[in-house]
Design an enzyme around this catalytic site. Structure first.
Site, PDB file in Angstrom:
ATOM      1  N   ARG A 181       0.841  -1.201   0.000  1.00  0.00           N
ATOM      2  CA  ARG A 181       0.000   0.000   0.000  1.00  0.00           C
ATOM      3  C   ARG A 181       0.873   1.247   0.000  1.00  0.00           C
ATOM      4  O   ARG A 181       0.600   2.197  -0.735  1.00  0.00           O
ATOM      5  CB  ARG A 181      -0.946   0.010   1.208  1.00  0.00           C
ATOM      6  CG  ARG A 181      -2.083  -0.992   1.114  1.00  0.00           C
ATOM      7  CD  ARG A 181      -3.010  -0.890   2.313  1.00  0.00           C
ATOM      8  NE  ARG A 181      -3.840   0.307   2.274  1.00  0.00           N
ATOM      9  CZ  ARG A 181      -4.653   0.699   3.248  1.00  0.00           C
ATOM     10  NH1 ARG A 181      -4.722  -0.004   4.367  1.00  0.00           N
ATOM     11  NH2 ARG A 181      -5.371   1.795   3.134  1.00  0.00           N
ATOM     12  N   CYS A 186      -1.639   6.072   9.340  1.00  0.00           N
ATOM     13  CA  CYS A 186      -1.955   4.823   8.646  1.00  0.00           C
ATOM     14  C   CYS A 186      -2.946   5.155   7.536  1.00  0.00           C
ATOM     15  O   CYS A 186      -2.746   6.119   6.801  1.00  0.00           O
ATOM     16  CB  CYS A 186      -2.527   3.805   9.623  1.00  0.00           C
ATOM     17  SG  CYS A 186      -3.944   4.415  10.582  1.00  0.00           S
TER      18      CYS A 186
END
Length: 286
Positions: free
Chosen positions: A183, A242
């Site tokens: 990611r 995050c």
């Protein structure tokens, strides 16, 4: 109960403390069907807390605060009362993702209002079951706390999108992205609209806080790991994020477990940043 609890509770410790008068166990699993999965099987006596409805004020537009902004403080105080949590309560919170779901987020929120007696269950639901803690499918009823929380404020350090943009490329600061490497590298993005990361951020996946069995590394190992990563920077010059301010708390918990100062949390995280006109690293453009 000791004056200062470790932020991590081992499954055997939870089994031993089950009869403690002021103990409240909270199930913070999240994701599709979380409440139904809780209802079907949870640690006996555990109360469910809903990430989407109780631990966040989910906005219509994630570009303003991300997918899981912190709730209003009055709302959070009501949630705590509903769970039977007051200033004197010993809280042990778990999820089904080794703390990386919403257990660490709830831990951070309680710590941030000054609640000291809160722990995350190491290894989560399955570890407790394997240690002999009974499970249940019964409807659980909270006890009314003798004292309740009323006026709250966040006391742990927070960052925002403007500060992150200002310092991300400053060598005196460190912006840590705890999402998995694919990611971060922009190879996949299962949740947000754009794959990539904040330019200047470094990637330390929260899963690296765990050993091969899904338990937290020892405090000594975590301290060595993050002392090296911070490279002399003060915690106030470190910002952790995050996707939406949930799993970032796993790393903040790891640092607290290592008896390090807790850095700043950027709650909006990639879910907010990637929906704005801020610079982004992607595989197609830098």
């Amino acid at each position: 109960m000791p004056q200062k609890l470790s932020p991590i509770s081992k499954p055997s410790e939870l089994v031993a403390s089950v009869q403690e008068k002021n103990l409240v166990i909270v199930d913070a699993r999240a994701g599709a069907g979380a409440k139904d999965r809780y209802a079907a099987r949870h640690l006996a006596g555990a109360l469910f807390v809903d990430l989407e409805k109780q631990l966040a004020n989910v906005p219509a537009d994630a570009s303003k605060g991300g997918r899981h902004p912190l709730p209003d403080l009055m709302q959070f105080a009501q949630v705590l009362t509903q769970l039977g949590i007051g200033p004197d309560t010993h809280v042990v919170v778990y999820d089904d993702k080794n703390g990386g779901n919403a257990a660490a987020r709830f831990w951070w929120m309680l710590k941030a209002i000054g609640h000291e007696n809160v722990q995350v269950l190491d290894g989560g639901l399955d570890a407790a079951v394997n240690a002999g803690f009974p499970v249940s499918s019964a409807e659980e009823t909270p006890s009314i706390p003798e004292k309740t929380y009323e006026r709250l404020r966040w006391t742990l350090p927070l960052s925002d999108i403007n500060e992150v943009e200002k310092v991300a490329n400053d060598v005196d600061y460190l912006v840590i992205d705890v999402r998995d490497k694919d990611r971060f590298d922009g190879k996949v993005e299962p949740i947000d609209l754009i794959a990539g990361h904040i330019p200047g951020a470094v990637n330390i996946p929260f899963t690296s806080n765990l050993d091969a069995n899904g338990f937290y590394l020892s405090p000594a190992e975590l301290k060595e790991k993050y002392t090296e990563a911070l490279n002399g920077r003060d915690a106030q010059h470190v910002i952790v994020h995050c996707g939406s301010g949930v799993t970032a708390c796993h790393t903040l918990l790891a640092m607290a477990y290592a008896e390090m100062e807790i850095p700043k949390l950027y709650v909006g995280s990639w879910s907010e940043w990637s929906r704005t006109d801020r610079p982004m690293f992607t595989l197609t453009k830098d």
